[in-house]
Design a protein around this motif. Structure first.
Motif, mmCIF file in Angstrom:
data_model
loop_
_atom_site.group_PDB
_atom_site.id
_atom_site.type_symbol
_atom_site.label_atom_id
_atom_site.label_comp_id
_atom_site.label_asym_id
_atom_site.label_seq_id
_atom_site.Cartn_x
_atom_site.Cartn_y
_atom_site.Cartn_z
ATOM 1 N N ALA A 243 -47.614 67.269 44.606
ATOM 2 C CA ALA A 243 -47.002 65.946 44.566
ATOM 3 C C ALA A 243 -45.511 66.050 44.254
ATOM 4 O O ALA A 243 -44.673 65.457 44.932
ATOM 5 N N LEU A 244 -45.192 66.805 43.222
ATOM 6 C CA LEU A 244 -43.779 66.953 42.847
ATOM 7 C C LEU A 244 -43.002 67.640 43.964
ATOM 8 O O LEU A 244 -41.900 67.219 44.332
ATOM 9 N N ALA A 245 -43.606 68.694 44.508
ATOM 10 C CA ALA A 245 -42.926 69.423 45.577
ATOM 11 C C ALA A 245 -42.662 68.520 46.773
ATOM 12 O O ALA A 245 -41.574 68.539 47.353
ATOM 13 N N LEU A 246 -43.653 67.711 47.114
ATOM 14 C CA LEU A 246 -43.469 66.846 48.274
ATOM 15 C C LEU A 246 -42.372 65.826 48.019
ATOM 16 O O LEU A 246 -41.556 65.537 48.899
ATOM 17 N N GLY A 247 -42.333 65.288 46.796
ATOM 18 C CA GLY A 247 -41.288 64.321 46.456
ATOM 19 C C GLY A 247 -39.907 64.916 46.719
ATOM 20 O O GLY A 247 -39.051 64.303 47.362
ATOM 21 N N VAL A 248 -39.737 66.140 46.238
ATOM 22 C CA VAL A 248 -38.444 66.801 46.410
ATOM 23 C C VAL A 248 -38.186 67.139 47.882
ATOM 24 O O VAL A 248 -37.100 66.924 48.413
ATOM 25 N N LEU A 249 -39.220 67.651 48.560
ATOM 26 C CA LEU A 249 -39.069 68.002 49.975
ATOM 27 C C LEU A 249 -38.683 66.786 50.812
ATOM 28 O O LEU A 249 -37.855 66.864 51.710
ATOM 29 N N GLU A 250 -39.301 65.652 50.512
ATOM 30 C CA GLU A 250 -38.976 64.448 51.272
ATOM 31 C C GLU A 250 -37.533 64.047 51.022
ATOM 32 O O GLU A 250 -36.820 63.634 51.929
ATOM 33 N N SER A 251 -37.132 64.199 49.771
ATOM 34 C CA SER A 251 -35.769 63.845 49.393
ATOM 35 C C SER A 251 -34.757 64.643 50.217
ATOM 36 O O SER A 251 -33.839 64.083 50.800
ATOM 37 N N PHE A 252 -34.976 65.935 50.260
ATOM 38 C CA PHE A 252 -34.070 66.779 51.029
ATOM 39 C C PHE A 252 -34.293 66.627 52.521
ATOM 40 O O PHE A 252 -33.371 66.636 53.320
ATOM 41 N N GLY A 253 -35.537 66.492 52.863
ATOM 42 C CA GLY A 253 -35.897 66.431 54.278
ATOM 43 C C GLY A 253 -35.266 65.262 55.001
ATOM 44 O O GLY A 253 -34.813 65.370 56.134
ATOM 45 N N THR A 254 -35.216 64.125 54.326
ATOM 46 C CA THR A 254 -34.647 62.955 54.985
ATOM 47 C C THR A 254 -33.204 63.209 55.372
ATOM 48 O O THR A 254 -32.737 62.768 56.409
ATOM 49 N N ILE A 255 -32.513 63.937 54.529
ATOM 50 C CA ILE A 255 -31.106 64.217 54.815
ATOM 51 C C ILE A 255 -30.977 65.193 55.972
ATOM 52 O O ILE A 255 -30.197 65.002 56.892
ATOM 53 N N TYR A 256 -31.787 66.253 55.908
ATOM 54 C CA TYR A 256 -31.552 67.336 56.852
ATOM 55 C C TYR A 256 -32.321 67.248 58.156
ATOM 56 O O TYR A 256 -31.829 67.693 59.174
ATOM 57 N N ILE A 257 -33.546 66.745 58.137
ATOM 58 C CA ILE A 257 -34.236 66.663 59.427
ATOM 59 C C ILE A 257 -34.613 65.233 59.781
ATOM 60 O O ILE A 257 -35.479 64.982 60.600
ATOM 61 N N GLY A 258 -33.910 64.281 59.162
ATOM 62 C CA GLY A 258 -34.187 62.878 59.440
ATOM 63 C C GLY A 258 -34.024 62.513 60.900
ATOM 64 O O GLY A 258 -34.596 61.538 61.365
ATOM 65 N N ASP A 259 -33.241 63.309 61.631
ATOM 66 C CA ASP A 259 -33.049 63.002 63.055
ATOM 67 C C ASP A 259 -34.297 63.300 63.862
ATOM 68 O O ASP A 259 -34.548 62.685 64.888
ATOM 69 N N LEU A 260 -35.037 64.289 63.396
ATOM 70 C CA LEU A 260 -36.186 64.715 64.184
ATOM 71 C C LEU A 260 -37.455 63.982 63.806
ATOM 72 O O LEU A 260 -38.329 63.780 64.609
ATOM 73 N N LEU A 261 -37.523 63.663 62.528
ATOM 74 C CA LEU A 261 -38.823 63.268 62.010
ATOM 75 C C LEU A 261 -38.684 62.177 60.976
ATOM 76 O O LEU A 261 -37.833 62.222 60.115
ATOM 77 N N ASP A 262 -39.557 61.201 61.099
ATOM 78 C CA ASP A 262 -39.682 60.144 60.120
ATOM 79 C C ASP A 262 -39.959 60.722 58.726
ATOM 80 O O ASP A 262 -40.674 61.703 58.609
ATOM 81 N N ARG A 263 -39.442 60.107 57.685
ATOM 82 C CA ARG A 263 -39.643 60.610 56.321
ATOM 83 C C ARG A 263 -41.118 60.779 55.968
ATOM 84 O O ARG A 263 -41.529 61.787 55.418
ATOM 85 N N ASP A 264 -41.900 59.766 56.292
ATOM 86 C CA ASP A 264 -43.301 59.822 55.900
ATOM 87 C C ASP A 264 -44.077 60.875 56.669
ATOM 88 O O ASP A 264 -45.124 61.325 56.215
ATOM 89 N N ALA A 265 -43.558 61.244 57.819
ATOM 90 C CA ALA A 265 -44.288 62.239 58.595
ATOM 91 C C ALA A 265 -44.091 63.646 58.048
ATOM 92 O O ALA A 265 -44.833 64.565 58.401
ATOM 93 N N ILE A 266 -43.097 63.815 57.181
ATOM 94 C CA ILE A 266 -42.844 65.148 56.621
ATOM 95 C C ILE A 266 -44.073 65.676 55.903
ATOM 96 O O ILE A 266 -44.423 66.844 56.015
ATOM 97 N N ALA A 267 -44.723 64.780 55.182
ATOM 98 C CA ALA A 267 -45.923 65.192 54.464
ATOM 99 C C ALA A 267 -46.940 65.791 55.420
ATOM 100 O O ALA A 267 -47.591 66.787 55.118
ATOM 101 N N PHE A 268 -47.064 65.165 56.584
ATOM 102 C CA PHE A 268 -48.081 65.623 57.517
ATOM 103 C C PHE A 268 -47.701 66.893 58.228
ATOM 104 O O PHE A 268 -48.560 67.677 58.609
ATOM 105 N N LEU A 269 -46.413 67.094 58.390
ATOM 106 C CA LEU A 269 -45.981 68.352 58.966
ATOM 107 C C LEU A 269 -46.425 69.494 58.061
ATOM 108 O O LEU A 269 -47.012 70.479 58.507
ATOM 109 N N PHE A 270 -46.180 69.327 56.776
ATOM 110 C CA PHE A 270 -46.593 70.353 55.830
ATOM 111 C C PHE A 270 -48.097 70.477 55.740
ATOM 112 O O PHE A 270 -48.648 71.560 55.580
#
Lengths: 286, 253, 288
Positions: A243-270
């Motif tokens: 849970a904690l890891a995902l929170g942080v990953l989403e935080s960073f992920g939105t900045i860096y791969i927000g162009d490719l992927l919706d924020r909420d979908a990051i969880a499912f990618l992992f």
């Protein structure tokens, strides 16, 4: 300082995920049921938080009412829905839970309106400034509440008789029963605690966003499932880490791969990646 | 070794730190009847699973009819002539006893999806299934649902299903377990009759009386190691075999 | 004759039947839980829409939809080989979300706004309806045949106990992939037809709620039962339309029904029918 900020935001989000996901993993560990409707209880907690605070002006009372009502609701769901169908193939409780969740969401919409509710007066406001960091007090409260609740749970599990009984039942139900442990009570307790944690998370989110609406449980309902699989089905520490890891990953992920992927979908990618590589999850035993 | 039906060459199975099977090696000739015995936890089922393909050995080789099948998946081994009946019975509960066996008998039809899609008729396979059910003595249960039937019947269903594949080697994992004296004796005789019609048989059993009676050769496994490979009289008299069993709780029939 | 409204409702019925029967093949016949069926529906819709807009004819566009959906289906099917039951359910949910997550962010696919101005089929409204209903009926007939064939026999065994099926020489992996390909291909066809019917497609039309709606049809009808699923698909599509009053309660109805069915009669409508017919079947044997 962007990184620190992102990390802290991620941890706040993650601790909320943890409060909700732990309830889910507790149920799975005990009954092998994916309790999707849990997200509906989270939403219920949020609504109660807002309604009680607005009606009485007391946030503390709102927390208490939310915990009690949602905890009891969780127990009722176990008794009325899951208990009678535990002997069916696993998709039956899963689909039933999904049906219940959808129904709950719709009920919230029909009863409280589709546009959502807000606090008449935000119960906690202002921010804390720690050097370069600026945290809203609500966010601090979230981190604190998560730490207290989960820490309390850990102590309960490790040090009290009830906790030992619970761990024994999760481990081997028949053995536990032969030792005189009343596994039915353990189940009720399990649902109460898990649901209460979700209620706490709900009230906190209501405060964080100053907004509750009927579909607020939708994204958590699926995301929590991803989290408990990532952490290892049935493992509370694993769920916490995921849970904690995902929170942080989403935080960073939105900045860096927000162009490719919706924020909420990051969880499912992992999730998909984890299922391919290590289906057990981080700390899973299954 | 070249005419051997099955050849196990230094098969070694290790799960984490636990060695289930330690460098086992033996051969089985066509048409042989071999018993595989040993105390609980000796690794007998694991060894059988290495042969059937459910378990992959950490190292070592399994050769069947001259072909190295060590890495071959389970369903391909079944098609090469390996029939398996499992220790814990697992009939298909959604279909009748007859259809359980008919599905196995229809191996030719189930080989490829397209072929399976284009075929509808089950008559021939059901006839063959009835023959096999009669052979093992449960013909009258053909149209029943497995859930309603006693263990003795289900055990024989497992054997019939394995036979339906027309195997050259039949692997039977404790087919007599849970059966009473009379039933066990009867099933053991059926196994002999089946063997005399063709397939070699490897039989895991705890029922030492029956297995010594019907098998011409015993392999004895203890804690993963093969400690004896001889005629029943010789094997059971062996010092090490006795030591393995005594000082353990169960076994002697 | 049929007015525009009736045409529209019947078209939706046909599309839902295609979706439900397809899901039934994967989940019902072959026992693989799939909770993200809308992702394949959406894939078919987007592929067909893009093909049609770049000039391909109606049928080639539909074929593109089927092919793309089936390819995604096989990939997901490959995933199903590695994970079982609960995990598979969550993974298929994940596929649905990933699909949405990716589609929403791609400008080439229209992002949040989707694809609009999709050409019609060229068959006219009534002709198009016939095409849709014809496809639905064809799939239904195929499903019935499939169930009775040896492939259906194999699927039964896989749904029951896939490890034992392996021991009987069945290449379980291959058959599962076929089930996925067939079921998702049907969804792709439904998607392509939908694109040409609505002329506009947006990501939200293929969300998790849609997956659950389709699942509701399969579950209420009776997982694995062709007639049951057909009946449920028709009923659940018509009900909110026929009873305008409850159209706002449509989702509540679906959720509640699914819940009720699982709690009370997991075999769905088909299960209830079987229970009701049982005493009738016993009678002849009693007669000496």
């Amino acid at each position: 300082m962007l990184y620190v900020d992102l990390t802290v935001q991620g941890l706040v989000q993650g601790s909320m995920y943890a409060l909700v996901a732990v309830g889910l993993t507790l149920v799975y560990g005990l009954l092998r049921v994916l309790h999707v409707a849990h997200a509906g209880l989270y939403t219920l907690g949020a609504y109660i938080g807002v309604l009680v605070t607005n009606a009485t002006g007391s946030l503390a009372l709102a927390f208490v009412v939310a915990i009690v009502v949602v905890g009891l609701a969780g127990m009722a769901i176990y008794r009325l829905l899951y208990e009678p169908i535990l002997d069916q193939p696993p998709y039956v409780p899963l689909i039933a839970s999904i049906g219940l969740f959808i129904a709950l969401q719709e009920l919230f919409r029909l009863v409280f309106g589709p546009y959502g509710l807000t606090f008449d007066q935000p119960p906690i406001s202002g921010s804390l400034v720690l050097g370069p960091l600026r945290l809203q007090w609500v966010q601090v409260a979230t981190l604190g509440a998560a730490a207290v609740c989960l820490g309390g749970l850990a102590v309960l599990a490790a040090r009290t008789r009830v906790g030992v009984a619970w761990r024994a039942t999760v481990n081997d139900r028949q053995m536990a029963e032969s030792f005189g442990i009343r596994t039915i009570r353990v189940r009720y307790l399990n649902f109460f605690i898990g649901s209460a944690l979700a209620a706490v998370a709900g009230v906190l989110v209501a405060m964080l966003n100053n907004f509750v609406e009927p579909t607020m449980g939708a994204v958590p309902s699926y995301k929590m499932l991803a989290i408990i699989v990532l952490g290892g089905l049935g493992s509370v520490p694993g769920t916490l880490i995921a849970a904690l890891a995902l929170g942080v990953l989403e935080s960073f992920g939105t900045i860096y791969i927000g162009d490719l992927l919706d924020r909420d979908a990051i969880a499912f990618l992992f999730l998909i990646a984890m299922l391919m590589v290590r289906p057990r999850g981080l700390l899973g035993k299954v | 070794m070249s005419e051997a039906l099955l050849c196990i060459d230094r098969a070694h199975v290790q799960f984490g730190g636990v060695v289930a099977v330690a460098d086992a090696g033996f051969a089985v000739a066509p048409g042989e009847r071999v018993g595989l015995i040993g105390p609980n936890g000796a690794g007998k089922t694991t060894l059988l699973r290495v042969i059937s393909g459910v378990v992959s050995p950490t190292r070592g080789r399994v050769t069947f009819r001259g072909e190295d099948i060590t890495r071959l998946p389970v369903h391909r081994r079944a098609r090469r002539g390996l029939g398996l009946s499992q220790q814990i019975v697992r009939p298909f509960r959604s279909m009748s006893v007859l259809d359980n066996v008919a599905l196995a008998a229809g191996a030719a039809r189930t080989r490829r999806p397209l072929g399976a899609l284009l075929a509808r008729d089950r008559t021939r396979e059901r006839e063959r299934a009835r023959e096999l059910l009669a052979l093992v003595g449960i013909g009258r249960h053909a149209d029943s649902a497995p859930a309603t039937l006693p263990l003795g019947v289900l055990k024989r269903l497992e054997v019939a299903r394995a036979l339906a594949l027309d195997p050259q080697l039949l692997l039977l994992d404790e087919p007599l377990a849970g059966l009473n004296h009379v039933e066990a004796h009867r099933l053991a005789d059926i196994i002999v009759a089946v063997n005399e019609q063709g397939p070699a048989v490897i039989l895991i059993e705890h029922n030492l009386g029956e297995v010594a009676r019907v098998c011409g050769r015993l392999l004895v496994l203890d804690q993963g190691t093969l400690i004896a490979d001889a005629e029943p009289a010789v094997a059971l008299a062996d010092e090490r075999v006795r030591a393995a069993y005594m000082g353990r709780d169960d076994a002697a029939a | 004759m049929l007015g525009a409204y009736e045409l529209s409702v019947l078209t939706l019925v046909g599309i839902n039947v295609l979706l439900a029967l397809g899901l039934n093949m994967i989940t019902g016949f072959c026992g693989q839980i799939s909770l993200g069926h809308a992702a394949f529906y959406g894939t078919g819709a987007y592929a067909a829409a893009l093909a049609s807009k770049s000039g391909a004819g109606f049928v080639p566009a539909l074929a593109a939809g089927v092919a793309c959906a089936a390819m995604l289906g096989v990939i997901v099917g490959l995933a199903s080989l590695r994970v079982r039951a609960d995990f598979l359910a969550i993974a298929t949910m994940g596929v649905n979300f990933l699909f949405l997550g990716v589609v929403r962010q791609q400008d080439a696919l229209g992002g949040e706004l989707g694809i609009s101005q999709i050409p019609g089929s060229g068959l006219g409204d009534f002709g198009f309806l016939l095409a849709v209903l014809g496809s639905a009926v064809a799939l239904f007939v195929f499903s019935i045949y499939l169930k009775r064939s040896w492939m259906g026999f194999v699927f039964d065994s896989i749904a029951d106990d896939e490890d034992t099926a392996q021991v009987l020489g069945i290449d379980v992996a291959r058959f599962k992939l076929v089930a996925f390909a067939l079921g998702t291909g049907a969804a792709g066809l439904a998607g392509g037809l939908y694109a040409h019917y609505a002329h506009i497609i947006v990501p939200d039309a293929f969300g998790f709620t849609v997956s659950i709606t389709i699942l509701a049809m399969v579950v209420v009808g009776g997982i694995g039962s062709n007639w049951g699923v057909l009946a449920a698909a028709v009923l659940l599509t018509l009900m909110p339309e026929a009873l305008r009053v409850i159209s706002d309660y449509k989702l509540l109805l679906y959720g509640g029904l699914v819940l009720l069915v699982m709690r009370v009669s997991p075999g769905g409508l088909a299960g209830l029918v079987r229970l009701a017919l049982r005493p009738l079947r016993r009678a002849p044997r009693g007669v000496a």
